[in-house]
Design an enzyme around this catalytic site. Structure first.
Site, PDB file in Angstrom:
ATOM      1  N   ASP A  16     -20.522 -15.089   2.430  1.00 29.26           N
ATOM      2  CA  ASP A  16     -21.775 -14.330   2.352  1.00 29.26           C
ATOM      3  C   ASP A  16     -22.898 -15.246   2.813  1.00 29.26           C
ATOM      4  OD1 ASP A  16     -23.301 -12.329  -0.287  1.00 29.26           O
ATOM      5  OD2 ASP A  16     -24.181 -13.227   1.506  1.00 29.26           O
ATOM      6  N   ASN A  30     -33.752  -5.184  12.256  1.00 27.28           N
ATOM      7  CA  ASN A  30     -34.115  -4.142  13.224  1.00 27.28           C
ATOM      8  C   ASN A  30     -35.560  -4.386  13.638  1.00 27.28           C
ATOM      9  OD1 ASN A  30     -36.007  -2.633  11.440  1.00 27.28           O
ATOM     10  ND2 ASN A  30     -34.128  -2.301  10.261  1.00 27.28           N
ATOM     11  N   ASP A  40     -28.966  -7.514   6.659  1.00 25.44           N
ATOM     12  CA  ASP A  40     -30.424  -7.417   6.475  1.00 25.44           C
ATOM     13  C   ASP A  40     -30.730  -7.069   5.010  1.00 25.44           C
ATOM     14  OD1 ASP A  40     -32.955  -5.411   8.258  1.00 25.44           O
ATOM     15  OD2 ASP A  40     -33.113  -7.249   7.079  1.00 25.44           O
ATOM     16  N   SER A 123     -25.250  -7.711  15.670  1.00 27.76           N
ATOM     17  CA  SER A 123     -24.961  -6.436  16.357  1.00 27.76           C
ATOM     18  C   SER A 123     -23.543  -5.915  16.169  1.00 27.76           C
ATOM     19  CB  SER A 123     -25.234  -6.538  17.878  1.00 27.76           C
ATOM     20  OG  SER A 123     -26.618  -6.449  18.134  1.00 27.76           O
ATOM     21  N   GLY A 125     -21.998  -4.981  13.532  1.00 31.45           N
ATOM     22  CA  GLY A 125     -21.802  -4.036  12.414  1.00 31.45           C
ATOM     23  C   GLY A 125     -22.330  -2.672  12.803  1.00 31.45           C
ATOM     24  N   VAL A 126     -23.386  -2.257  12.145  1.00 31.48           N
ATOM     25  CA  VAL A 126     -23.990  -0.940  12.381  1.00 31.48           C
ATOM     26  C   VAL A 126     -24.311  -0.718  13.861  1.00 31.48           C
ATOM     27  CG1 VAL A 126     -26.200   0.282  12.021  1.00 31.48           C
ATOM     28  CG2 VAL A 126     -24.922  -0.630  10.078  1.00 31.48           C
ATOM     29  N   TYR A 127     -24.685  -1.790  14.547  1.00 32.05           N
ATOM     30  CA  TYR A 127     -25.099  -1.624  15.959  1.00 32.05           C
ATOM     31  C   TYR A 127     -23.917  -1.491  16.918  1.00 32.05           C
ATOM     32  CZ  TYR A 127     -30.122  -2.189  15.091  1.00 32.05           C
ATOM     33  OH  TYR A 127     -31.420  -2.009  14.684  1.00 32.05           O
TER      34      TYR A 127
HETATM   35  N1  APR Z   1     -23.144 -12.208   5.010  1.00 34.47           N
HETATM   36  C1  APR Z   1     -22.659 -12.373   6.278  1.00 34.47           C
HETATM   37  N2  APR Z   1     -22.393 -11.348   7.111  1.00 34.47           N
HETATM   38  C2  APR Z   1     -22.614 -10.100   6.635  1.00 34.47           C
HETATM   39  C3  APR Z   1     -23.125  -9.839   5.339  1.00 34.47           C
HETATM   40  C4  APR Z   1     -23.389 -10.964   4.516  1.00 34.47           C
HETATM   41  N3  APR Z   1     -23.883 -10.823   3.268  1.00 34.47           N
HETATM   42  N4  APR Z   1     -23.239  -8.478   5.175  1.00 34.47           N
HETATM   43  C5  APR Z   1     -22.802  -7.927   6.326  1.00 34.47           C
HETATM   44  N5  APR Z   1     -22.411  -8.890   7.201  1.00 34.47           N
HETATM   45  C6  APR Z   1     -21.842  -8.749   8.540  1.00 34.47           C
HETATM   46  C7  APR Z   1     -21.220  -7.430   8.899  1.00 34.47           C
HETATM   47  O1  APR Z   1     -19.905  -7.334   8.360  1.00 34.47           O
HETATM   48  C8  APR Z   1     -21.228  -7.523  10.412  1.00 34.47           C
HETATM   49  O2  APR Z   1     -20.088  -8.252  10.856  1.00 34.47           O
HETATM   50  O3  APR Z   1     -22.902  -8.890   9.466  1.00 34.47           O
HETATM   51  C9  APR Z   1     -22.481  -8.346  10.710  1.00 34.47           C
HETATM   52  C10 APR Z   1     -23.641  -7.545  11.293  1.00 34.47           C
HETATM   53  O4  APR Z   1     -23.628  -6.250  10.715  1.00 34.47           O
HETATM   54  P1  APR Z   1     -24.995  -5.487  10.319  1.00 34.47           P
HETATM   55  O5  APR Z   1     -25.560  -6.108   9.113  1.00 34.47           O
HETATM   56  O6  APR Z   1     -24.663  -4.040  10.286  1.00 34.47           O
HETATM   57  O7  APR Z   1     -25.995  -5.809  11.523  1.00 34.47           O
HETATM   58  P2  APR Z   1     -26.101  -5.170  12.982  1.00 34.47           P
HETATM   59  O8  APR Z   1     -24.785  -4.648  13.479  1.00 34.47           O
HETATM   60  O9  APR Z   1     -26.806  -6.212  13.793  1.00 34.47           O
HETATM   61  O10 APR Z   1     -27.056  -3.908  12.752  1.00 34.47           O
HETATM   62  C11 APR Z   1     -28.402  -4.158  12.438  1.00 34.47           C
HETATM   63  O11 APR Z   1     -28.314  -2.766  10.504  1.00 34.47           O
HETATM   64  O12 APR Z   1     -28.803  -3.410   8.366  1.00 34.47           O
HETATM   65  C12 APR Z   1     -29.304  -2.803   9.476  1.00 34.47           C
HETATM   66  O13 APR Z   1     -31.656  -3.297   9.375  1.00 34.47           O
HETATM   67  C13 APR Z   1     -30.462  -3.570  10.076  1.00 34.47           C
HETATM   68  O14 APR Z   1     -31.052  -1.775  11.529  1.00 34.47           O
HETATM   69  C14 APR Z   1     -30.441  -3.048  11.474  1.00 34.47           C
HETATM   70  C15 APR Z   1     -28.955  -2.906  11.770  1.00 34.47           C
END
Ligand code: APR
Length: 183
Positions: A16, A30, A40, A123, A125-127
Site C-alpha cells: 500500500d 484526476n 487517490d 492509469s 486502474g480506473v483509467y
Molecule cells: N497503494 C498502491 N497502489 C494502489 C493503491 C494503494 N493504496 N490503491 C490502488 N492502487 C493501484 C490500483 O490497483 C492500480 O493498479 O493503483 C493503480 C492505479 O489505479 P487507480 O487508483 O484507479 O488510478 P488510475 O487508473 O490512474 O485512475 C485515476 O481514479 O481514483 C480515481 O481520482 C482518481 O479519477 C482518478 C482515477
C-alpha cells in the site's frame, strides 16, 4: 561516486503506497486534484483533510503534468500528484502522456531535493491502461530520466519504488523490470 546504473535504482514492491517511508509518494489523481477512488482515495484518507485543503489551492492539473503538496499525516513528507491518461485504445497519445507523468513527477522531485520516491501503477486502474504496457512505459521512462539527471550532474534520485497493490501488478512489474535489466 559513479552513479549506479539507473535500472539498479528501481525497485518493485507489493503493498500500500500510503505506508511507504520515502521522501515522496506519487498520486494517480484526476485533473480536478480534488480526490477520488483508488490510490487517490487511499492517499487522501491517509493524509487527512489538510491534503485536500492544499489541493484546492492548486487549480487542478492537466493530464501528463504533476504538482506537489505536503504529505500531512502520511509517513511521506511530500505527495506528487500526477494525472494519467484515460486509455482510449492507444491512438490518442496515451503512451506519451503516461510517460510525461513519470518524467514530470521526477523533475518535480529533483527540484525539491527528493531522493526516494514511490509510484503507483498510474492509469492502470480506473483509467484502463493495459497493465503490461503501463509497466513498460513506467520503467523505461524512469530509467531514461534518471540517466539524464545523472548526466546533467543535477542532484540524483537514489531510489524509485514501484508499489504494486495487486498480485498481478506485482508480477507484471517484476517481469517488466527483469526484462529491462536483461536488455
Ligand atoms: N497503494 C498502491 N497502489 C494502489 C493503491 C494503494 N493504496 N490503491 C490502488 N492502487 C493501484 C490500483 O490497483 C492500480 O493498479 O493503483 C493503480 C492505479 O489505479 P487507480 O487508483 O484507479 O488510478 P488510475 O487508473 O490512474 O485512475 C485515476 O481514479 O481514483 C480515481 O481520482 C482518481 O479519477 C482518478 C482515477
Amino acid at each position: 561516486m559513479p552513479t549506479a546504473d539507473p535500472l539498479n535504482r528501481l525497485v518493485v514492491v507489493q503493498g500500500d503506497i500510503t505506508h511507504e517511508m520515502v521522501d515522496a509518494i506519487v498520486n494517480a489523481a484526476n485533473e480536478s486534484l480534488l480526490g477520488g477512488g483508488g490510490v487517490d482515495g487511499a492517499i487522501h484518507r491517509a493524509a487527512g483533510p489538510e491534503l485536500l485543503a492544499e489541493c484546492r489551492q492548486l487549480g487542478g492539473c492537466p493530464t501528463g503534468q504533476a504538482k506537489i503538496t505536503r504529505g500531512y499525516d502520511l509517513p511521506a513528507p511530500w505527495v506528487i500528484h500526477t494525472v494519467g491518461p484515460v486509455w482510449q485504445g492507444g491512438q490518442h497519445h496515451e503512451d506519451e502522456l503516461l510517460s510525461r507523468c513519470y518524467r514530470n513527477s521526477l523533475t518535480l522531485a529533483v527540484e525539491h531535493g527528493i531522493r526516494t520516491l514511490a509510484f503507483p501503477a498510474i492509469s492502470a486502474g480506473v483509467y484502463g491502461f493495459p497493465l503490461e504496457r503501463a509497466a513498460e512505459i513506467a520503467i523505461a521512462t524512469v530509467a531514461a530520466t534518471l540517466d539524464q539527471t545523472a548526466a546533467n550532474d543535477t542532484p540524483t534520485i537514489a531510489q524509485v519504488r514501484f508499489v504494486c497493490f495487486s498480485d498481478r501488478a506485482y508480477q507484471v512489474y517484476q517481469t517488466a523490470l527483469s526484462e529491462a535489466l536483461d536488455r
